[in-house]
Structures are given as C-alpha cells and as structure tokens.
Design a protein around this motif. Structure first.
Motif, PDB file in Angstrom:
ATOM      1  N   ARG A  13       5.348 -14.950 -18.364  1.00  0.00           N
ATOM      2  CA  ARG A  13       6.512 -14.923 -19.247  1.00  0.00           C
ATOM      3  C   ARG A  13       7.801 -14.945 -18.429  1.00  0.00           C
ATOM      4  O   ARG A  13       7.789 -14.706 -17.227  1.00  0.00           O
ATOM      5  CB  ARG A  13       6.489 -13.670 -20.131  1.00  0.00           C
ATOM      6  CG  ARG A  13       5.212 -13.557 -20.966  1.00  0.00           C
ATOM      7  CD  ARG A  13       5.259 -12.315 -21.841  1.00  0.00           C
ATOM      8  NE  ARG A  13       3.995 -12.102 -22.508  1.00  0.00           N
ATOM      9  CZ  ARG A  13       3.636 -12.685 -23.640  1.00  0.00           C
ATOM     10  NH1 ARG A  13       4.458 -13.542 -24.221  1.00  0.00           N
ATOM     11  NH2 ARG A  13       2.472 -12.423 -24.200  1.00  0.00           N
TER      12      ARG A  13
ATOM     13  N   ASP B 213       6.102 -17.891 -34.059  1.00  0.00           N
ATOM     14  CA  ASP B 213       6.597 -17.336 -32.803  1.00  0.00           C
ATOM     15  C   ASP B 213       5.832 -16.063 -32.439  1.00  0.00           C
ATOM     16  O   ASP B 213       5.472 -15.848 -31.275  1.00  0.00           O
ATOM     17  CB  ASP B 213       8.093 -17.041 -32.951  1.00  0.00           C
ATOM     18  CG  ASP B 213       8.715 -16.590 -31.652  1.00  0.00           C
ATOM     19  OD1 ASP B 213       9.089 -17.460 -30.850  1.00  0.00           O
ATOM     20  OD2 ASP B 213       8.832 -15.366 -31.445  1.00  0.00           O
ATOM     21  N   ARG B 214       5.553 -15.226 -33.430  1.00  0.00           N
ATOM     22  CA  ARG B 214       4.802 -13.991 -33.162  1.00  0.00           C
ATOM     23  C   ARG B 214       3.357 -14.281 -32.791  1.00  0.00           C
ATOM     24  O   ARG B 214       2.778 -13.605 -31.943  1.00  0.00           O
ATOM     25  CB  ARG B 214       4.858 -13.088 -34.400  1.00  0.00           C
ATOM     26  CG  ARG B 214       6.260 -12.586 -34.734  1.00  0.00           C
ATOM     27  CD  ARG B 214       6.286 -11.906 -36.074  1.00  0.00           C
ATOM     28  NE  ARG B 214       7.641 -11.620 -36.507  1.00  0.00           N
ATOM     29  CZ  ARG B 214       7.997 -11.398 -37.760  1.00  0.00           C
ATOM     30  NH1 ARG B 214       7.068 -11.427 -38.718  1.00  0.00           N
ATOM     31  NH2 ARG B 214       9.253 -11.158 -38.078  1.00  0.00           N
TER      32      ARG B 214
ATOM     33  N   ALA C 259       3.097 -15.375 -29.213  1.00  0.00           N
ATOM     34  CA  ALA C 259       3.365 -14.315 -28.236  1.00  0.00           C
ATOM     35  C   ALA C 259       2.110 -13.508 -27.909  1.00  0.00           C
ATOM     36  O   ALA C 259       2.157 -12.610 -27.068  1.00  0.00           O
ATOM     37  CB  ALA C 259       4.457 -13.390 -28.769  1.00  0.00           C
TER      38      ALA C 259
ATOM     39  N   GLU D  27      -1.131 -12.026 -26.343  1.00  0.00           N
ATOM     40  CA  GLU D  27      -1.467 -11.931 -24.921  1.00  0.00           C
ATOM     41  C   GLU D  27      -2.622 -12.853 -24.537  1.00  0.00           C
ATOM     42  O   GLU D  27      -2.610 -13.480 -23.466  1.00  0.00           O
ATOM     43  CB  GLU D  27      -1.825 -10.479 -24.581  1.00  0.00           C
ATOM     44  CG  GLU D  27      -1.758 -10.149 -23.098  1.00  0.00           C
ATOM     45  CD  GLU D  27      -0.323 -10.090 -22.580  1.00  0.00           C
ATOM     46  OE1 GLU D  27      -0.153 -10.210 -21.351  1.00  0.00           O
ATOM     47  OE2 GLU D  27       0.602  -9.926 -23.390  1.00  0.00           O
TER      48      GLU D  27
ATOM     49  N   VAL E 107      -1.357 -16.655 -24.418  1.00  0.00           N
ATOM     50  CA  VAL E 107      -0.535 -16.930 -23.231  1.00  0.00           C
ATOM     51  C   VAL E 107      -1.385 -16.829 -21.967  1.00  0.00           C
ATOM     52  O   VAL E 107      -1.241 -17.634 -21.035  1.00  0.00           O
ATOM     53  CB  VAL E 107       0.670 -15.965 -23.176  1.00  0.00           C
ATOM     54  CG1 VAL E 107       1.506 -16.231 -21.924  1.00  0.00           C
ATOM     55  CG2 VAL E 107       1.534 -16.106 -24.416  1.00  0.00           C
TER      56      VAL E 107
ATOM     57  N   GLU F 161       4.217 -19.213 -21.176  1.00  0.00           N
ATOM     58  CA  GLU F 161       4.636 -19.245 -22.577  1.00  0.00           C
ATOM     59  C   GLU F 161       5.567 -20.429 -22.854  1.00  0.00           C
ATOM     60  O   GLU F 161       5.525 -21.002 -23.947  1.00  0.00           O
ATOM     61  CB  GLU F 161       5.320 -17.937 -22.954  1.00  0.00           C
ATOM     62  CG  GLU F 161       6.614 -17.648 -22.227  1.00  0.00           C
ATOM     63  CD  GLU F 161       7.339 -16.436 -22.793  1.00  0.00           C
ATOM     64  OE1 GLU F 161       6.866 -15.899 -23.819  1.00  0.00           O
ATOM     65  OE2 GLU F 161       8.371 -16.046 -22.216  1.00  0.00           O
TER      66      GLU F 161
ATOM     67  N   ARG G 208       4.589 -23.371 -25.599  1.00  0.00           N
ATOM     68  CA  ARG G 208       5.451 -23.638 -26.747  1.00  0.00           C
ATOM     69  C   ARG G 208       5.979 -25.070 -26.735  1.00  0.00           C
ATOM     70  O   ARG G 208       6.153 -25.677 -27.799  1.00  0.00           O
ATOM     71  CB  ARG G 208       6.600 -22.629 -26.760  1.00  0.00           C
ATOM     72  CG  ARG G 208       6.141 -21.229 -27.152  1.00  0.00           C
ATOM     73  CD  ARG G 208       7.163 -20.170 -26.786  1.00  0.00           C
ATOM     74  NE  ARG G 208       6.691 -18.836 -27.144  1.00  0.00           N
ATOM     75  CZ  ARG G 208       6.944 -18.224 -28.296  1.00  0.00           C
ATOM     76  NH1 ARG G 208       7.687 -18.837 -29.208  1.00  0.00           N
ATOM     77  NH2 ARG G 208       6.475 -17.028 -28.553  1.00  0.00           N
TER      78      ARG G 208
ATOM     79  N   ARG H 153      11.423 -20.925 -25.661  1.00  0.00           N
ATOM     80  CA  ARG H 153      11.768 -19.964 -24.614  1.00  0.00           C
ATOM     81  C   ARG H 153      12.460 -20.611 -23.414  1.00  0.00           C
ATOM     82  O   ARG H 153      12.545 -20.004 -22.343  1.00  0.00           O
ATOM     83  CB  ARG H 153      10.534 -19.202 -24.128  1.00  0.00           C
ATOM     84  CG  ARG H 153       9.880 -18.317 -25.185  1.00  0.00           C
ATOM     85  CD  ARG H 153      10.759 -17.108 -25.522  1.00  0.00           C
ATOM     86  NE  ARG H 153      10.031 -16.134 -26.299  1.00  0.00           N
ATOM     87  CZ  ARG H 153       9.999 -16.096 -27.635  1.00  0.00           C
ATOM     88  NH1 ARG H 153      10.668 -17.012 -28.329  1.00  0.00           N
ATOM     89  NH2 ARG H 153       9.345 -15.149 -28.266  1.00  0.00           N
TER      90      ARG H 153
END
Length: 469
Positions: free
Chosen positions: A2, A29-30, A33, A35, A38, A63, A67, A97
C-alpha cells in the motif's frame, strides 16, 4: 502493498471528489481494500523476477496496480486510454490510489497486467464472492448457469488469407535475420509481392460462381501453395544455418536477438505447414473437416463454435461458462481449452456452488442444452429441491404438465437473466472479443471482466441498501 504516506495532493483530491463518485465506487473501494485481495496481487508482482522482493527500486504499490487493472476492465479501455483518463480525472485518481502522484504510463501498466496471472485473478474473484456472501449480497439459495463464446482478436479466417499471414510473418522475420548477419549463408528472396498478387487473384475469382471459376480458383490456390512452400523451405534453411553457426552475429545482444528470431521461425513454420495441409484437403479433395484445423497463425488455440445464432452462425474463440447466484453475482467462470457439451457442465457447477457458498442451491435453472435425465437425477440426489431445466423433446404428458407449473415458469424467467448478464459483460466489459494474446491472455481477460462486473453488482446492491436505510 500500500501507499505508505499521503501527499498534499491526496488530501485535496479526497475533499473534492467525495460527492462525485458513482454509487457503486464507494462500496467497491472497501471490497478492494481487503487484505487477501491486495496480498494476492502483491505476491504476483513479487514473482516477476527471482529477487524482486530484495533488489531494485520500490515498485508501484499492489493496491494501485489492482485498482488500475480493475478500472480498465470496468470501463473496457485500452491501456493508453486508461493512462489518459486517470491523468485527467480526479475521481479516477482517488479510486485508483494514484492521488497526487504521477500516473504510470501505458507500457508499465501493460507489464503489470502480464504479471497478474490467471491464478491470481481466480483468487481475487473467489475472495470477492466470499465478501459478497459475508455482506449478505448473495446467499446461494438459487443458481443459474449458461455458456457463451468470447472471440479471439482475429480476422475472419480463409485459407488464402491464412497462407498470406504465414508468408508475411516468415519473410519479415527472415529480413530481420538478414539485417543482423548480413550476406552470410542463404540469400533472402522476397516473395511478398507475388504472394499478394496471388491473394488478390483468388479473392476476385472467389466472388464469381460456376465450374469455370471453380477451376480457375484451384489454379490460383495451386500457385499460392507453390509460393508458400518455397518461403517455408527458405525459412527452414535460415533456421538450420543459424543453429549451425553459418549465420552468426557479433556481440551478446545481437546473438540473443538472432536466437529469438530462430525461435520465431521454428514456431511459425509448423503452423504454416498445417494451413497448407488443410488448404489442400479443402480445395483439391473437398474435405472441409480436416483434423486439427487452424483458424489463425497468431492465435492457434482458436476454435470454431456454432451456437445456432442467425446473425452470427460461426464464432471464432473460446467457450466460457458463467455461473450466477442471487443479485447477479457471478460465483464461478471457466474458459475451456476444448468446447465441452453443456450437459456435462451442470453437475460440476452444482458442486462448485456447494464448495464456494457452503450450501446446496434450492433452485437450479439453465436452458435446454443442460438437460438430461441423468443430470436431473444427480441434481436432486445432491439436495436440489427444484431443477428448472426444460426438456424440449419430451413427449410425456406429465413432464409437459410439470413444465407449465408456476414455479417452473418463474424459474425460467429468472434464468433469462443469464442472457442479460452475458450481454452486459460483453457490452460493458468487453467480453465479446478478447484483446489479450494467447490462451493465458484469454483467461486474464475473462477473469478481470468478471471481477469488474461483480464489483459493480456488489456496489449497486449495497448502495441501494444504504439508501433504503
């Protein structure tokens, strides 16, 4: 994995775009995220080179890579368009991001796409399905399944154009060899112009009909096959002279390039020979069903698939299975190396549903291609209460009465949503035609398209739920 520190630009962007996002983006988006998701991308990027974790400068965060790839397939953009849009749009910068940093160029993002292999994409998809179940978006009480064709990125195959493609590639490769080694060994004879004239002659003759034109067409193909055979023979001599050291280069880089060109010749020669064999079978022996028929020298794995469509009777690509649960969540997808029969896919699909969602579906719906008495019995034996698959050829009065019951008709109405999901996946996410190369590229293309579609479906359902509350 990240971004470690936010810049001034990130804070400014977050305040500006919070109310400009599309509804599904906040919830997607959530999900992204997570773990495990990613982490899967991070491990894939770390496998690019043996010491990627310990040597060289820091790469892009996992990440950001994830994305950007998702955004590309959500919008069905090329890498060039993705670069331009992310550079110019604050919402996309925030979602991916990138923030106030420099947007990666298209070539770099293309290399990231190759690093994220089909197995990693499968892991990401499975985790997204788990998240959808944990969030109550799908429960697994119902299941529907259908198949479609994702076409490879090739032109319509004809014998003459396939021979022309092979000749063009072989001559182009031999020109590169001659540029490196000079005049050593066999001299290159460029037959590009004569082959092009043969192709034009065949195309003009093929437009007309009648026995005279048929014989003229045979003569044209005979001349084209003769020219192609000479080019293949010359390519074989070039390859042999490179391996024997007759054609050699100075410097390690040029020697490596020469070996790479020899490998290209060795790969293309058998493909062109296969096209020559099937051309002779069709034109001179009338056999249109030659074994191991080749439809492209660039995508050798392409199959011809007939799904009974009036507008497109022949499709050239790969068979793909899409399997859904509630709220249009695709819980499983599969790209088949060889086209299977639809009736062979139903029982494995139920087993996959049980494994991924931890329960047997109460209702299973599919079209008539999936029906067989054995499949219906196996589905009921596994715990499915209602098997909603029509039998079009039945003469049984009781079976016809069963298929007219309300639950059966409602199940078939729900099943038609498969057609809509396939249409949306093709139109919105580009699953009509694969733009990546090879069988691995096909699996990456389909997998990322399905992941993008699932994220939008999850975001849409959760957004509707939040508005109601």
């Amino acid at each position: 994995m990240r971004r470690a520190q936010l810049s001034f630009g990130d804070g400014l962007i977050a305040g500006e775009v919070s109310d400009l996002r599309e509804g599904w983006m906040t919830h997607a988006d959530r999900v992204l995220a997570d773990e495990q998701i990613v982490g899967a991308v991070y491990e894939a990027l770390a496998r690019r080179h043996p010491k990627s974790r310990s040597r060289g400068r820091l790469g892009a965060p996992a990440e950001v890579v994830l994305r950007l790839l998702i955004l590309k397939h959500v919008r069905n953009w090329s890498y060039q368009v993705l670069e331009r849009e992310v550079r110019a749009n604050l919402v996309y910068r925030d979602f991916s991001r990138v923030g106030g940093g420099k947007t990666p160029d298209a070539k770099t993002m293309g290399r990231w796409g190759l690093a994220v292999d089909p197995e990693t994409i499968k892991q990401i998809h499975d985790r997204i399905v788990q998240v959808a179940q944990e969030q109550g978006v799908t429960q697994g009480r119902r299941m529907r399944v259908d198949t479609t064709v994702v076409e490879t990125n090739i032109h319509y195959p004809t014998d003459s154009t396939l021979l022309g493609d092979g000749v063009r590639v072989l001559i182009r490769t031999m020109k590169k060899v001659a540029k490196i080694v000079g005049t050593a060994g066999t001299k290159l004879r460029d037959r590009t112009r004569s082959v092009k004239l043969r192709l034009l002659d065949i195309s003009r003759t093929a437009r007309a009909k009648g026995p005279l034109n048929h014989e003229k067409l045979r003569q044209g193909y005979r001349r084209l096959l003769n020219s192609t055979s000479r080019v293949v023979g010359q390519a074989k001599r070039f390859s042999h002279e490179i391996s024997a050291g007759v054609k050699r280069a100075r410097g390690i880089l040029k020697r490596l390039a020469l070996q790479g060109l020899r490998q290209e010749l060795e790969t293309m020669i058998p493909l062109v020979r296969q096209v020559m064999r099937q051309t002779r079978e069709r034109i001179f022996r009338g056999n249109t069903r030659a074994e191991d028929k080749l439809f492209s020298v660039f995508e050798p794995s392409t199959e011809i698939i007939r799904k009974g469509k009036a507008g497109k009777p022949n499709e050239f690509g790969k068979m793909v299975k899409l399997q859904e649960a509630e709220n249009q969540i695709v819980i499983d997808y599969e790209v088949y190396d060889r086209r299977p029969s639809d009736s062979d896919l139903l029982v494995p699909a139920i087993e996959i549903h049980q494994a991924k969602l931890g329960r047997t579906p109460r209702l299973v719906a599919a079209d008539a291609g999936f029906y067989s008495a054995r499949n219906e019995a196996a589905a009921k034996a596994s715990g499915v209460k209602r098997v909603c698959i029509p039998n079009r050829s039945t003469k049984s009065v009781s079976r016809k009465r069963e298929q007219k019951k309300r639950w059966f008709r409602n199940g078939q109405k729900w099943r038609t949503g498969c057609e809509g999901r396939i249409s949306v996946a093709k139109r919105r996410h580009g699953l009509d035609r694969c733009r990546y190369k090879g069988s691995t590229g096909m699996k990456r293309w389909v997998g990322l398209g399905v992941v993008a579609d699932n994220l939008m479906s999850i975001g849409r359902v959760m957004e509707e739920r939040s508005l109601k509350t």
